[in-house]
Design an enzyme around this catalytic site. Structure first.
Site, mmCIF file in Angstrom:
data_model
loop_
_atom_site.group_PDB
_atom_site.id
_atom_site.type_symbol
_atom_site.label_atom_id
_atom_site.label_comp_id
_atom_site.label_asym_id
_atom_site.label_seq_id
_atom_site.Cartn_x
_atom_site.Cartn_y
_atom_site.Cartn_z
ATOM 1 C CG HIS A 270 -2.136 0.749 0.969
ATOM 2 N ND1 HIS A 270 -1.845 1.946 1.569
ATOM 3 C CD2 HIS A 270 -3.266 1.105 0.340
ATOM 4 C CE1 HIS A 270 -3.025 2.821 1.105
ATOM 5 N NE2 HIS A 270 -3.769 2.281 0.632
ATOM 6 C CG ASP A 327 -8.320 -4.644 -3.086
ATOM 7 O OD1 ASP A 327 -9.450 -3.996 -2.478
ATOM 8 O OD2 ASP A 327 -7.863 -3.087 -3.349
HETATM 9 N N1 CMC Z 1 3.831 -7.668 -4.478
HETATM 10 C C1 CMC Z 1 5.197 -7.678 -5.201
HETATM 11 N N2 CMC Z 1 5.638 -6.861 -4.749
HETATM 12 C C2 CMC Z 1 5.947 -5.630 -4.435
HETATM 13 C C3 CMC Z 1 4.266 -5.527 -3.953
HETATM 14 C C4 CMC Z 1 3.396 -6.564 -4.491
HETATM 15 N N3 CMC Z 1 1.858 -6.536 -4.043
HETATM 16 N N4 CMC Z 1 3.419 -4.317 -4.089
HETATM 17 C C5 CMC Z 1 5.049 -3.498 -4.107
HETATM 18 N N5 CMC Z 1 5.836 -4.904 -4.573
HETATM 19 C C6 CMC Z 1 7.249 -3.607 -4.019
HETATM 20 C C7 CMC Z 1 8.016 -3.189 -5.753
HETATM 21 O O1 CMC Z 1 7.336 -4.120 -6.791
HETATM 22 C C8 CMC Z 1 9.006 -2.064 -5.379
HETATM 23 O O2 CMC Z 1 9.755 -2.973 -4.768
HETATM 24 P P1 CMC Z 1 11.834 -2.192 -5.409
HETATM 25 O O3 CMC Z 1 11.349 -1.413 -4.655
HETATM 26 O O4 CMC Z 1 12.124 -4.047 -5.493
HETATM 27 O O5 CMC Z 1 11.325 -1.856 -6.370
HETATM 28 C C9 CMC Z 1 8.581 -2.174 -3.344
HETATM 29 O O6 CMC Z 1 7.607 -3.023 -3.195
HETATM 30 C C10 CMC Z 1 7.675 -0.430 -3.463
HETATM 31 O O7 CMC Z 1 6.211 -0.748 -3.744
HETATM 32 P P2 CMC Z 1 5.802 0.299 -5.575
HETATM 33 O O8 CMC Z 1 5.130 0.006 -6.384
HETATM 34 O O9 CMC Z 1 6.847 1.783 -5.314
HETATM 35 O O10 CMC Z 1 4.972 1.256 -3.860
HETATM 36 P P3 CMC Z 1 3.080 2.361 -4.404
HETATM 37 O O11 CMC Z 1 3.353 2.962 -3.245
HETATM 38 O O12 CMC Z 1 3.938 2.910 -5.976
HETATM 39 O O13 CMC Z 1 2.275 1.086 -5.232
HETATM 40 C C11 CMC Z 1 0.337 -0.759 -4.640
HETATM 41 C C12 CMC Z 1 1.721 0.899 -3.890
HETATM 42 C C13 CMC Z 1 -0.933 -0.797 -4.015
HETATM 43 C C14 CMC Z 1 0.184 -0.074 -6.365
HETATM 44 C C15 CMC Z 1 1.058 -1.977 -4.443
HETATM 45 O O14 CMC Z 1 2.224 -2.192 -3.336
HETATM 46 C C16 CMC Z 1 1.199 -2.417 -5.707
HETATM 47 O O15 CMC Z 1 0.792 -2.660 -6.905
HETATM 48 N N6 CMC Z 1 0.407 -3.537 -4.855
HETATM 49 C C17 CMC Z 1 -1.070 -5.019 -5.543
HETATM 50 C C18 CMC Z 1 -2.120 -4.409 -6.129
HETATM 51 C C19 CMC Z 1 -3.070 -4.308 -4.865
HETATM 52 O O16 CMC Z 1 -2.884 -5.183 -3.894
HETATM 53 N N7 CMC Z 1 -3.690 -2.814 -4.864
HETATM 54 C C20 CMC Z 1 -4.333 -2.462 -3.825
HETATM 55 C C21 CMC Z 1 -3.896 -1.863 -3.155
HETATM 56 S S1 CMC Z 1 -5.265 -1.250 -1.048
HETATM 57 C C22 CMC Z 1 -6.868 -0.666 -1.792
HETATM 58 C C23 CMC Z 1 -6.544 0.588 -3.049
HETATM 59 O O17 CMC Z 1 -6.413 1.072 -2.957
HETATM 60 O O18 CMC Z 1 -7.609 -0.430 -3.621
#
Ligand code: CMC
Length: 389
Positions: A270, A327
């Site tokens: 998140h 989720d």
């Molecule tokens: N599985 C594997 N790796 C992950 C995940 C995941 N679900 N989420 C983040 N990471 C890794 C990402 O690859 C990055 O790694 P590195 O530092 O090696 O590049 C690190 O963690 C930081 O992640 P980020 O993508 O830079 O973080 P963000 O704040 O930009 O993204 C997020 C947040 C929610 C989009 C992301 O965690 C994600 O894609 N999660 C999966 C989708 C998901 O469950 N979304 C629902 C969010 S909560 C409710 C809502 O808003 O709907």
């Protein structure tokens, strides 16, 4: 452009002040109007939380009754709007159907166009709150080829929605109080989450003085994406795939950690929570309780729990502070209730609606609001001349 700050993804930019929702991502705290989410989930109702988010205070018993009664009087859709559903392919995803129908409300209620007319905004608020569950139920009925039911205004909006999704005109639909309560609580958990992607979209569109329906329709489209609300559907697809292909959770984890084909553990991570999402804790409890009471033994829930257990003990997830989000477990519950995957994000949208409305109204009422217009850092070609020969 020395005065422009580069902040991709708005990681550090507050685009607004807001008095609606408080999140402390490090501590895993979420409050609506100051009330902890745990207390609201346990003691309140979705209709009461809707009132709280929009008007800022909990209603008295009389205020709540008046609010609910007024909502019940707005459930009917214009018959021509019902006809709208016929134009979509039968297998259409209900999210774009929902956003299209919500956008189309501006064509049926042309009195809704002035966002500064407080009485009209109030009317649009009731129309949207009352009609969106009906639209969502119709989108579902359309996709399964069953007749659409008229709303029954002796029921509240959650009960009505369940009856319109699962009932038939030929027989009485018996509501299961356990399912009603579980869905009501899930909707409370989704009701607002400060400046997330869809809410920021609602505000951005609204900042051009677009009306409530246009702004919320845009928010629904933002929610559709799998990194946002679409994650609940993506989680279930992931669990199904793991089950169908007999993949071991540890092997799946390896793929995620190696970022193979961009595979992520959907329902994890998140932008704001760097601790356990307080909503996910409650959702997990509901999943256990509801499935047990309904006598459902779903292997997908076991797979989800095994994935969580592995993730919480794994350096990759620990270092990045990745925890289950709201989720992760909702899909298993929606499935147990009888919803197909395609409806999961629609359920999220129904929950988030009061938040979108409250945030849009706060934005419109704030004299400090300006049209949203981010800047950029230009990376293209310097000036060059158009070739003349
Ligand atoms: N599985 C594997 N790796 C992950 C995940 C995941 N679900 N989420 C983040 N990471 C890794 C990402 O690859 C990055 O790694 P590195 O530092 O090696 O590049 C690190 O963690 C930081 O992640 P980020 O993508 O830079 O973080 P963000 O704040 O930009 O993204 C997020 C947040 C929610 C989009 C992301 O965690 C994600 O894609 N999660 C999966 C989708 C998901 O469950 N979304 C629902 C969010 S909560 C409710 C809502 O808003 O709907």
């Amino acid at each position: 452009t020395g005065d422009v700050t580069y902040d991709i993804g708005f990681m550090n930019t507050a685009g607004t002040k807001s008095a609606i929702t408080f999140i402390d991502g490090d501590e895993g705290i979420l409050r609506y109007r100051g009330y902890p989410i745990e207390q609201l989930a346990q003691h309140s109702s979705f209709v009461e939380v809707t009132y709280l988010l929009i008007y800022g205070e909990l209603p008295t018993a009389d205020e709540l009754e008046a609010f609910d009664n007024r909502l019940r009087r707005h459930t009917l859709l214009h018959e021509d709007l019902k006809g709208f559903f016929a134009g979509f392919p039968r297998d259409a995803h209900p999210m774009p159907v929902l956003s299209s129908a919500v956008s189309a409300l501006s064509t049926f209620y042309q009195d809704s166009l002035n966002p500064f007319d407080k009485q009209q905004v109030e009317l649009s608020t009731f129309r949207l709150l009352a009609k969106m569950p009906v639209i969502a139920a119709y989108a579902h009925k359309k996709s399964i080829g069953q007749p659409m039911l008229y709303p029954d205004n002796s029921l509240n909006s959650v009960e009505n929605f369940l009856r319109m999704c699962f009932g038939l005109p030929t027989e009485h639909y018996e509501l299961d109080p356990l399912v009603v309560k579980a869905l009501d609580t899930l909707l409370i958990l989704h009701a607002d989450h400060e400046q997330n992607c869809s809410t920021s979209t609602v505000r951005l569109v609204g900042s051009s003085n677009a009306n409530l329906f246009a702004s919320v329709s845009a928010g629904i489209n933002a929610l559709f994406g799998p990194l946002h609300g679409g994650a609940n559907e993506a989680v279930l697809n992931m669990l199904r795939k793991i089950k169908a292909e007999g993949i071991k959770p540890e092997d799946f984890m390896e793929k995620v950690k190696n970022k193979e084909d961009g595979v992520k553990l959907m329902g994890f991570g998140h932008r704001v929570y760097k601790n356990y999402d307080p909503r996910a804790k409650i959702v997990k409890g509901i999943a256990d309780e509801l499935l047990e009471k309904l006598g459902i033994d779903d292997e997908l829930l076991d797979i989800a729990k095994r994935l969580e257990e592995k993730a919480l003990a794994d350096d990759y997830f620990v270092e990045r502070k990745l925890y289950p989000n709201v989720d992760f477990y909702t899909g298993v519950i929606y499935k147990a209730m009888g919803f197909p995957e395609k409806m999961f994000t629609v359920l999220f949208a129904l929950g988030r609606l009061p938040g979108w409305i409250a945030q849009w109204r706060e934005m419109i009422e704030d004299p400090a609001t300006k049209i949203g217009r981010p800047r950029q850092l230009y990376t293209g070609s310097p000036e060059r001349n158009y070739p003349l020969d």
